[in-house]
Design an enzyme around this catalytic site. Structure first.
Site, mmCIF file in Angstrom:
data_model
loop_
_atom_site.group_PDB
_atom_site.id
_atom_site.type_symbol
_atom_site.label_atom_id
_atom_site.label_comp_id
_atom_site.label_asym_id
_atom_site.label_seq_id
_atom_site.Cartn_x
_atom_site.Cartn_y
_atom_site.Cartn_z
ATOM 1 N N LYS A 22 8.934 -181.515 -16.515
ATOM 2 C CA LYS A 22 7.870 -182.467 -16.196
ATOM 3 C C LYS A 22 8.461 -183.859 -15.970
ATOM 4 O O LYS A 22 8.133 -184.527 -14.983
ATOM 5 C CB LYS A 22 6.860 -182.491 -17.357
ATOM 6 C CG LYS A 22 5.526 -183.074 -16.990
ATOM 7 C CD LYS A 22 4.590 -183.058 -18.200
ATOM 8 C CE LYS A 22 4.076 -181.656 -18.501
ATOM 9 N NZ LYS A 22 3.370 -181.587 -19.787
ATOM 10 N N ARG A 91 3.360 -186.471 -23.722
ATOM 11 C CA ARG A 91 3.313 -185.142 -23.096
ATOM 12 C C ARG A 91 4.606 -184.381 -23.326
ATOM 13 O O ARG A 91 5.684 -184.876 -23.053
ATOM 14 C CB ARG A 91 3.104 -185.295 -21.589
ATOM 15 C CG ARG A 91 2.053 -186.306 -21.221
ATOM 16 C CD ARG A 91 2.075 -186.634 -19.735
ATOM 17 N NE ARG A 91 1.713 -185.487 -18.910
ATOM 18 C CZ ARG A 91 1.755 -185.512 -17.579
ATOM 19 N NH1 ARG A 91 2.152 -186.601 -16.932
ATOM 20 N NH2 ARG A 91 1.415 -184.439 -16.892
ATOM 21 N N GLY A 100 0.846 -173.592 -22.429
ATOM 22 C CA GLY A 100 0.029 -173.436 -23.624
ATOM 23 C C GLY A 100 0.805 -173.413 -24.923
ATOM 24 O O GLY A 100 0.242 -173.231 -25.989
ATOM 25 N N MET A 102 3.165 -175.875 -26.027
ATOM 26 C CA MET A 102 3.366 -177.173 -26.659
ATOM 27 C C MET A 102 2.277 -178.098 -26.148
ATOM 28 O O MET A 102 1.625 -177.807 -25.176
ATOM 29 C CB MET A 102 4.755 -177.674 -26.338
ATOM 30 C CG MET A 102 5.793 -176.753 -26.965
ATOM 31 S SD MET A 102 7.443 -177.336 -26.729
ATOM 32 C CE MET A 102 7.536 -177.367 -24.972
ATOM 33 N N ARG A 336 5.506 -179.490 -9.769
ATOM 34 C CA ARG A 336 6.644 -178.605 -10.026
ATOM 35 C C ARG A 336 6.590 -177.500 -8.990
ATOM 36 O O ARG A 336 5.551 -177.266 -8.366
ATOM 37 C CB ARG A 336 6.578 -178.011 -11.426
ATOM 38 C CG ARG A 336 5.423 -177.077 -11.571
ATOM 39 C CD ARG A 336 5.246 -176.566 -12.978
ATOM 40 N NE ARG A 336 3.850 -176.191 -13.103
ATOM 41 C CZ ARG A 336 3.183 -176.068 -14.231
ATOM 42 N NH1 ARG A 336 3.784 -176.309 -15.362
ATOM 43 N NH2 ARG A 336 1.936 -175.696 -14.235
ATOM 44 N N HIS A 452 6.521 -151.943 -29.859
ATOM 45 C CA HIS A 452 6.868 -150.532 -29.693
ATOM 46 C C HIS A 452 6.271 -149.970 -28.404
ATOM 47 O O HIS A 452 6.954 -149.346 -27.594
ATOM 48 C CB HIS A 452 6.364 -149.744 -30.908
ATOM 49 C CG HIS A 452 6.630 -148.280 -30.830
ATOM 50 N ND1 HIS A 452 5.713 -147.372 -30.347
ATOM 51 C CD2 HIS A 452 7.734 -147.567 -31.154
ATOM 52 C CE1 HIS A 452 6.230 -146.165 -30.394
ATOM 53 N NE2 HIS A 452 7.450 -146.251 -30.878
ATOM 54 N N ARG A 574 22.385 -133.981 -9.614
ATOM 55 C CA ARG A 574 22.519 -133.165 -10.827
ATOM 56 C C ARG A 574 22.323 -131.713 -10.449
ATOM 57 O O ARG A 574 21.491 -131.407 -9.598
ATOM 58 C CB ARG A 574 21.449 -133.543 -11.842
ATOM 59 C CG ARG A 574 21.477 -134.993 -12.271
ATOM 60 C CD ARG A 574 20.283 -135.229 -13.201
ATOM 61 N NE ARG A 574 20.230 -136.607 -13.660
ATOM 62 C CZ ARG A 574 19.640 -137.584 -12.992
ATOM 63 N NH1 ARG A 574 19.052 -137.332 -11.824
ATOM 64 N NH2 ARG A 574 19.634 -138.806 -13.470
ATOM 65 N N ARG A 629 27.447 -133.511 -9.366
ATOM 66 C CA ARG A 629 27.969 -133.371 -10.720
ATOM 67 C C ARG A 629 27.859 -131.915 -11.162
ATOM 68 O O ARG A 629 26.777 -131.322 -11.098
ATOM 69 C CB ARG A 629 27.164 -134.248 -11.679
ATOM 70 C CG ARG A 629 27.625 -134.107 -13.123
ATOM 71 C CD ARG A 629 26.906 -135.058 -14.034
ATOM 72 N NE ARG A 629 25.547 -134.612 -14.304
ATOM 73 C CZ ARG A 629 24.659 -135.327 -14.992
ATOM 74 N NH1 ARG A 629 24.996 -136.521 -15.445
ATOM 75 N NH2 ARG A 629 23.447 -134.865 -15.208
ATOM 76 N N SER A 780 32.804 -142.451 -11.502
ATOM 77 C CA SER A 780 31.416 -142.883 -11.489
ATOM 78 C C SER A 780 31.032 -143.166 -12.937
ATOM 79 O O SER A 780 31.152 -142.291 -13.795
ATOM 80 C CB SER A 780 30.529 -141.783 -10.898
ATOM 81 O OG SER A 780 29.181 -142.191 -10.961
ATOM 82 N N GLY A 782 28.921 -143.358 -15.950
ATOM 83 C CA GLY A 782 27.646 -142.853 -16.455
ATOM 84 C C GLY A 782 27.220 -143.778 -17.578
ATOM 85 O O GLY A 782 27.524 -143.547 -18.745
ATOM 86 N N ASN A 784 24.443 -144.479 -18.980
ATOM 87 C CA ASN A 784 23.512 -144.054 -20.037
ATOM 88 C C ASN A 784 24.308 -143.507 -21.213
ATOM 89 O O ASN A 784 24.139 -143.941 -22.350
ATOM 90 C CB ASN A 784 22.557 -142.976 -19.534
ATOM 91 C CG ASN A 784 21.607 -143.494 -18.477
ATOM 92 O OD1 ASN A 784 21.513 -144.689 -18.269
ATOM 93 N ND2 ASN A 784 20.920 -142.588 -17.810
ATOM 94 N N ASP A 785 25.173 -142.516 -20.921
ATOM 95 C CA ASP A 785 25.979 -141.955 -22.000
ATOM 96 C C ASP A 785 26.958 -142.976 -22.551
ATOM 97 O O ASP A 785 27.170 -143.055 -23.755
ATOM 98 C CB ASP A 785 26.734 -140.713 -21.521
ATOM 99 C CG ASP A 785 26.008 -139.437 -21.946
ATOM 100 O OD1 ASP A 785 25.686 -139.326 -23.143
ATOM 101 O OD2 ASP A 785 25.753 -138.586 -21.075
ATOM 102 N N CYS A 848 26.304 -144.461 -11.850
ATOM 103 C CA CYS A 848 25.157 -143.593 -11.600
ATOM 104 C C CYS A 848 24.180 -143.569 -12.762
ATOM 105 O O CYS A 848 23.257 -142.776 -12.783
ATOM 106 C CB CYS A 848 25.604 -142.182 -11.255
ATOM 107 S SG CYS A 848 26.495 -141.387 -12.584
ATOM 108 N N TYR A 868 29.847 -149.181 -5.283
ATOM 109 C CA TYR A 868 28.425 -148.913 -5.065
ATOM 110 C C TYR A 868 27.700 -148.727 -6.386
ATOM 111 O O TYR A 868 28.321 -148.488 -7.424
ATOM 112 C CB TYR A 868 28.230 -147.665 -4.193
ATOM 113 C CG TYR A 868 28.627 -146.377 -4.877
ATOM 114 C CD1 TYR A 868 27.712 -145.667 -5.655
ATOM 115 C CD2 TYR A 868 29.927 -145.888 -4.780
ATOM 116 C CE1 TYR A 868 28.076 -144.502 -6.307
ATOM 117 C CE2 TYR A 868 30.309 -144.722 -5.428
ATOM 118 C CZ TYR A 868 29.376 -144.034 -6.190
ATOM 119 O OH TYR A 868 29.746 -142.903 -6.848
#
Ligand code: ADP
Ligand code: MG
Ligand code: MG
Length: 894
Positions: A22, A91, A100, A102, A336, A452, A574, A629, A780, A782, A784-785, A848, A868
């Site tokens: 501001k 201000r 909302g 402050m 702004r 959750h 897969r 894979r 590649s 992985g 996740n694992d 991947c 990639y």
């Protein structure tokens, strides 16, 4: 000497760190010669020093005095002067806007004496003076003295009720004088002190209150959700008051240089005659459209429009504005770069680039993958009749329609009967998981974006609105009540919008995304203005990005869709789904085989089916790489559940018809049972332990390749071995694959071209990546694992059990499965990239895991130099855009 205070004439828009958003923009407008009421900004440095020391930093009071004196001289008035008081607003204004969170206090400097001075200089307008004073008491009481705001609002409502009116404007000067006394009594009663009459004391207390508001619980929660750092602090702006509440010739308003909903050009905003501050957004009286100001006050209107045009070309973006008209004189109180919807973001960026105001690199940088993803979800038809009954937080995007249920068992039961259901809870716990899986959407009345419900819904891709605290949810009674009194009982239909957080009674019509229809080849959709904007920006992103984008696709249909969405190949095909459905029996034969011969027979039966699968996919992706894979999951996943089998056997036995096959299956399930299947017999371990399994798959791939080649196609398979931890594992498998390839070449007389590589998804693989690269032609990641193995937690369990607590406690800001943990897991990726390339300079590198479609992760993968990313087909456009943004950002900072 460091200074803590800056006059509005000293700063500029690039100083948001120091002056807050501001303050920086007020300074910018002042510098542009726009009519900003004079004032000064106390910097975030001062706030940080105050919060660290627990008291005003040395020198701050003196600096404020110096600037205040200058302000008084400039305006020819003294703060709170009994005859002609200078009044100011205090201000808050942090670097990032926290709506909302402050507070602001207006009319500082009024007291029992100066209020009369104000009335006199306003031509005897006592009503105006006491209206200003009661506002000060109200804001000071709640913001500075911490009194519940509703206490003041209730007193005001009671007074209006007494006068038989709903409108503030019907209250007379005497009414307001009485209200001032009431408010002063309330302040004494609730804070144990009198409202301070000394103007400077008012000012100082208000400044400290704004500093303190940085650390309120709700501000901290907001920051966590918006990922705003906790240590920035807020600036405080002291701005001389201008009055929109001095009669019909005055008023206050908000304006946008373009429509923030659609991005279209025009005159957008609201104006409220004879009003101050937040009256215009508080909805207490009816505002008029901004365009009506032309009739009300043409001169002010024309000046405002000219300033708006100038602001937009100066900021080169949509601006939002707060202004006040005081007796015909226009004052700019704030501007702004404005918030906007996803649709508006694309339209505005495209139109500004089209007009040459910004270049296309910048246009691409101004839209985000998350916004594009929003435009790709089906959405509710805005033209259809809708009854809004509440709004919560937009926790997980999408548009879901269904019958309300209040508990998980009912959700599961109704879903099994074919109903679409929306699970409504106050909050969810791990016990609600089955219901969340069964539901189309999840709605909670409590909890924020890290609750959750929100975390789990995002993980599952379910639409979710959370924290809709206007809903009174009564689980026991099986109903909820909306703020407008609407009662929704179990079985009633509602519609929830996870993109906007809106909740509607009844079924709202869902329409497909035009952007998706365009990608899928619907020509009519291409004429749409928004689609044209998206396409143009996507084209630019494609032209600048370095990072390739592939898709995770297991079927020819998915491959075809991915290609339409712009995928440059498949990064993960897969093969496990190819072992399901009517092929289960063949797989059971394989698992139950008692000798090598039976195993070979079972594998031979699978071979032609697999070959067909691969032929279809290689055809759909002709000319582009397809990473396939080999089988990854533990074998028990292909067998019936233990309890189910035990029951089946018991029933068979009761009828004296028990089958040897059932006995054998049960024995196999027992034998294959693992305490930690994710750490068990899976991935390359299967290939090594079950002779012929991986070679059968490799043969199917290579035969399909030979057939496609012979048919004039251009198949480019990449055979990928999962879960490798030791270079020897890969060497063994690769040798077998090479041998099979030689056989297939001989049998078909076709020269084969293919790659063999591995996934990097175990920390050990990272440590020996150089040795693995000796035989791997590609890696590649992985992720996740790799995330599971690095953190040591199982995704399937922990997201639902303790992630929301971890997020709430700030252990991580976002689930490491949603966005790559760049500090930990990301360092492993970076290391394997480095050592892998050292060992094999032409090593091809991709990712991947699901992170391949996550914007922040994509930027990281680009920086560490992957070739990639690969993600689900629907995320491909998002990844293309983010890869383009990443490249653009790199060149801009270089
Ligand atoms: P927010 O961050 O919530 O927008 P602001 O500091 O902008 O808070 O102030 C709240 C309201 O008071 C706004 O409508 C603003 O335009 C108005 N306001 C602030 N300072 C002044 C002033 N000096 N004169 C008149 N109105 C003001
Ligand atoms: Mg506010
Ligand atoms: Mg404001």
């Amino acid at each position: 000497m460091t200074s803590y205070v800056y006059d509005f004439s000293q700063g500029g828009m690039d100083q948001k760190d120091l002056l807050g958003g501001k303050g920086a923009n007020l300074a910018e407008m002042t510098g542009l010669g726009m009519p900003v009421p004079p004032g000064f900004t106390i910097s975030t440095d001062a706030c940080r020093a105050y919060l660290a020391e627990g008291q005003q930093p040395d020198g701050l009071a003196e600096e404020v005095t110096t600037h205040l004196t200058a302000l008084e001289q400039a305006r020819g008035k003294r703060l709170g002067d009994p005859d002609d008081p200078l009044l100011v607003s205090v201000r808050s204004g942090a670097k990032f806007s926290m709506p909302g969170m402050m507070e602001t206090v207006l009319n500082v400097g009024l007291n029992d004496v100066s209020v009369q001075g104000l009335a006199r200089v306003a031509g005897g307008d006592e009503r105006f003076a006491y209206d200003s004073y009661r506002r000060l008491l109200q804001m000071f009481g709640s913001t500075v003295l911490g009194i519940e705001a509703s206490i003041f609002a209730d007193a005001l409502d009671a007074l209006k009720a007494e006068r038989g009116s709903e409108d503030d404007l019907d209250l007379t000067a005497d009414d307001l004088r009485g209200l001032v006394r009431t408010y002063q009594d309330l302040i004494r009663e609730h804070s144990g002190r009198d409202f301070p009459q000394d103007p400077r004391e008012q000012l100082d207390l208000a400044v400290l209150a704004v500093f303190d508001s940085w650390n309120t619980e709700r501000a901290a929660l907001y920051r966590r959700q918006e990922q705003i750092p906790d240590d920035l602090g807020t600036a405080v702006n002291i701005c001389s008051m201008v009055f929109g509440n001095g009669g019909e010739g005055s008023g206050t308003g908000v304006a946008f240089t373009r429509d923030p909903a659609t991005g279209r050009q025009g005159v957008y905003g609201d104006y409220l005659v004879n009003a101050q501050g937040e009256d215009v957004v508080a909805g207490i009286r009816n505002t008029v459209p901004l365009a009506d100001l032309e009739q009300i006050d043409k001169a002010a209107y024309d000046e405002l429009l000219a300033i708006m045009a100038r602001l937009e070309s100066h900021y080169r973006d949509l601006c939002d504005i707060e202004f006040t008209v005081e007796q015909g004189k226009l004052w700019m109180l704030q501007t702004r770069v404005g918030k906007r919807t996803a649709e508006a973001a694309f339209r505005i960026a495209h139109s500004l680039a089209d007009e040459g105001i910004i270049d296309f690199d910048e246009a691409v940088d101004r839209v985000t993958g998350a916004q594009l993803a929003q435009l790709m979800f089906p959405r509710f038809d805005t033209d259809s009749e809708r009854h809004l009954i509440g709004t919560g937080m937009n926790a997980s995007p999408g548009a879901a329609v269904g019958k309300v249920v209040f508990d998980s068992p009912t959700a599961v039961e109704r879903a099994a009967r074919g109903d679409d259901v929306i699970l409504v809870r106050r909050t969810t716990t791990p016990d609600d998981l089955s219901g969340m899986v069964a539901a189309k959407g999840i709605l909670t009345s409590r909890g924020g974006k890290t609750s959750h419900a929100a975390v789990v819904a995002r993980g599952m891709g379910r639409t979710c609105v959370c924290g809709a605290d206007g809903l009174d949810v009564d689980i026991a009674a099986g109903r909820f009540t909306a703020a407008d009194g609407t009662v929704i009982a179990e079985g009633d239909t509602i519609s929830i919008d996870g993109t906007t957080g809106e909740i509607f009674a009844g079924a709202v019509e869902v329409v497909d995304s035009l952007v998706v229809r365009h990608f899928e080849g619907d020509e009519a959709a291409g004429d749409d203005e928004l689609v044209r904007a998206v396409t143009r920006l996507m084209d630019h992103a494609d032209s600048v990005r370095r990072l390739g984008v592939r898709a995770n696709a297991d079927t020819p249909e998915d491959a075809t869709r991915a290609r339409r969405f712009g995928a440059q190949g498949i990064g993960l095909c897969r093969t496990e789904h190819m072992f399901l459905g009517d092929r289960r029996e063949l797989v059971e034969h394989l698992i139950l085989a008692e000798d090598a011969e039976q195993q070979r027979v079972a594998l031979d039966a699978l071979l032609p089916l697999q070959r067909e699968d691969f032929t279809g996919i290689l055809e759909a992706m002709d000319g582009l790489p397809v990473t396939i894979r080999l089988l990854d999951p533990p074998l028990h996943e292909f067998l019936p559940d233990y309890t189910e089998l035990a029951v089946r056997l018991a029933i068979e036995q009761e009828h004296g018809e028990d089958q040897p096959r059932t006995h054998r299956l049960l024995a196999a399930v027992k034998r294959l049972h693992e305490e930690n299947p994710m750490l068990g017999l899976r991935g390359v371990r299967l290939g090594i332990v079950i002779p012929g399994l991986f070679t059968m798959q490799a043969r199917a791939i290579l035969e399909a390749t030979a057939a496609r080649t012979a048919a004039g196609g251009d198949p480019r398979p990449e055979i990928m071995i999962p879960l490798v931890a030791a270079p020897q594992e890969l060497e063994l498998m690769k040798a077998e694959i090479i041998a099979v390839a030689a056989e297939v070449e001989q049998e078909t007389g076709t020269k084969l071209s293919f790659l063999v590589g591995t996934m990097i998804e175990l920390p050990r693989a990272v440590m020996v990546a150089d040795q693995i690269a000796a035989s791997a032609e590609f890696f590649s990641f992985g992720t996740n694992d790799l995330t599971q193995m690095t953190w040591g937690f199982s995704r399937d369990d922990v997201e639902a059990s303790f992630f929301s607590t971890y997020l709430d406690k700030g252990i991580f800001a976002v689930s490491p499965f949603e966005s790559l943990d760049t500090e930990g897991v990301g360092q492993l990726v970076a290391q394997a990239v480095r050592t892998g390339r050292e060992a094999r300079p032409d090593l091809h590198l991709g990712v991947c895991g699901e992170h391949g479609g996550d914007p922040a992760s994509i930027h990281f993968f680009d920086e560490v130099g992957l070739d990639y990313v690969s993600c689900s087909p629907y995320r491909v456009p998002v990844a293309r855009l983010e890869a383009g943004r990443s490249a653009g950002a790199g060149s801009a900072s270089a």
